[in-house]
Enzyme design. Structure first.
Site, mmCIF file in Angstrom:
data_model
loop_
_atom_site.group_PDB
_atom_site.id
_atom_site.type_symbol
_atom_site.label_atom_id
_atom_site.label_comp_id
_atom_site.label_asym_id
_atom_site.label_seq_id
_atom_site.Cartn_x
_atom_site.Cartn_y
_atom_site.Cartn_z
ATOM 1 N N ARG A 92 0.852 -1.193 0.000
ATOM 2 C CA ARG A 92 0.000 0.000 0.000
ATOM 3 C C ARG A 92 0.887 1.243 0.000
ATOM 4 O O ARG A 92 1.917 1.279 0.679
ATOM 5 C CB ARG A 92 -0.895 0.062 1.252
ATOM 6 C CG ARG A 92 -1.808 -1.108 1.441
ATOM 7 C CD ARG A 92 -2.870 -1.248 0.378
ATOM 8 N NE ARG A 92 -3.695 -0.052 0.203
ATOM 9 C CZ ARG A 92 -4.524 0.121 -0.832
ATOM 10 N NH1 ARG A 92 -4.605 -0.797 -1.781
ATOM 11 N NH2 ARG A 92 -5.247 1.206 -0.925
ATOM 12 N N HIS A 110 12.799 -2.891 -1.207
ATOM 13 C CA HIS A 110 12.240 -2.792 -2.557
ATOM 14 C C HIS A 110 13.074 -3.672 -3.492
ATOM 15 O O HIS A 110 14.300 -3.620 -3.462
ATOM 16 C CB HIS A 110 12.276 -1.329 -3.028
ATOM 17 C CG HIS A 110 11.662 -1.151 -4.377
ATOM 18 N ND1 HIS A 110 10.302 -1.155 -4.587
ATOM 19 C CD2 HIS A 110 12.232 -1.006 -5.600
ATOM 20 C CE1 HIS A 110 10.055 -1.016 -5.881
ATOM 21 N NE2 HIS A 110 11.212 -0.920 -6.509
ATOM 22 N N ASP A 146 9.288 4.935 -2.898
ATOM 23 C CA ASP A 146 10.522 4.177 -3.147
ATOM 24 C C ASP A 146 11.715 5.113 -3.370
ATOM 25 O O ASP A 146 12.695 4.716 -4.007
ATOM 26 C CB ASP A 146 10.362 3.215 -4.344
ATOM 27 C CG ASP A 146 9.287 2.173 -4.095
ATOM 28 O OD1 ASP A 146 9.126 1.746 -2.934
ATOM 29 O OD2 ASP A 146 8.595 1.789 -5.055
HETATM 30 C C1 GAR Z 1 9.695 -8.739 -1.688
HETATM 31 O O1 GAR Z 1 10.381 -9.066 -2.866
HETATM 32 C C2 GAR Z 1 9.763 -7.254 -1.447
HETATM 33 O O2 GAR Z 1 10.976 -6.685 -1.849
HETATM 34 C C3 GAR Z 1 8.634 -6.777 -2.301
HETATM 35 O O3 GAR Z 1 7.607 -7.720 -2.122
HETATM 36 C C4 GAR Z 1 8.194 -8.982 -1.823
HETATM 37 C C5 GAR Z 1 7.574 -9.506 -0.547
HETATM 38 O O4 GAR Z 1 7.965 -10.838 -0.324
HETATM 39 N N1 GAR Z 1 8.208 -5.463 -1.924
HETATM 40 C C6 GAR Z 1 7.682 -4.583 -2.757
HETATM 41 O O5 GAR Z 1 7.509 -4.806 -3.937
HETATM 42 C C7 GAR Z 1 7.320 -3.267 -2.123
HETATM 43 N N2 GAR Z 1 6.766 -2.367 -3.103
HETATM 44 P P1 GAR Z 1 7.666 -11.529 1.067
HETATM 45 O O6 GAR Z 1 6.200 -11.289 1.384
HETATM 46 O O7 GAR Z 1 7.939 -12.995 0.814
HETATM 47 O O8 GAR Z 1 8.586 -10.919 2.102
#
Ligand code: GAR
Length: 211
Positions: A92, A110, A146
């Site tokens: 979010r 990120h 970001d």
């Molecule tokens: C991760 O790759 C994180 O870097 C990314 O979502 C994934 C969550 O994985 N975050 C974003 O894209 C933030 N905009 P997880 O739920 O297995 O930790």
């Protein structure tokens, strides 16, 4: 101890890395007080419950505006008196008021080598651009999406046969190393946000802050 509240929306593999780091004493003086999801079916909530951590779900769809959702989220987080709020796959966009409230104690991971590829679909964008490297960035959260000051990055090569899924897998396993490390620095009182920069008091920093 340094009290963490983790916010997530999905699988929670980064949360798991934090749980493991607490267990194996990489994060000795740290306690995960609560895990909060905006999605009731996030597997990260199951991981938290299995580790005996308090969970909460605040469903963004129940709120009429981002401001109202963020106010409820903030009230919930502040019940736990968090020293550090960790965004771990929390999908979010946060309002300026929320970000200001936690400035200097709100971090995100990120899945790109920021400033490249803020936003979504980072791995596909890196492949489409013909990049030779991909990675992940831990950063302090500011009002710019970001765009906050980077704390640490991990880099990996992009191979010829890679697609977004294989690349995401390899980047994710690096995330699990750098994210708890950044939290460890914070818990040790060595990492802070000063004059819009991430400052780390560390003689043993990896070269260029890249792991
Ligand atoms: C991760 O790759 C994180 O870097 C990314 O979502 C994934 C969550 O994985 N975050 C974003 O894209 C933030 N905009 P997880 O739920 O297995 O930790």
């Amino acid at each position: 101890p340094c009290k963490l509240v983790v916010l997530l929306s999905g699988s929670g593999s980064n949360l798991q890395a934090f749980i493991d780091a607490c267990k194996n004493k990489q994060l000795p003086n740290t306690e995960i007080c609560a895990v909060i999801s905006n999605k009731a079916d996030a597997f990260g909530l199951v991981r938290a419950q299995q580790a005996g951590i308090t969970t909460a779900c605040i469903d963004h769809k129940q709120f009429g505006s981002r401001e109202d959702f963020d106010a409820a989220l903030q009230a919930k987080i502040d019940e736990f008196d968090a020293d550090l709020v960790v965004l771990a796959g929390f999908m979010r966009i946060l309002t300026p008021g929320f970000v200001r409230h936690y400035l200097g104690r709100l971090i995100n991971i990120h899945p790109s080598l920021l400033p490249k590829y803020p936003g979504l679909h980072t791995h596909q964008r890196a492949i489409d651009a013909g990049d030779k490297e991909a990675g992940a960035t831990v950063h302090f959260v500011t009002e710019e999406l970001d765009g906050g000051p980077p704390i640490i990055q991990a880099k990996i090569p992009i191979f010829d046969g890679d697609d977004a899924a294989t690349l995401a897998d390899r980047v994710l396993s690096k995330e699990h190393t750098i994210y708890p490390l950044a939290a460890q620095w914070f818990a040790e009182g060595r990492l802070s946000l000063r004059n819009s920069k991430a400052v780390l008091d560390d003689k043993n920093l990896p070269e260029n802050g890249v792991l």
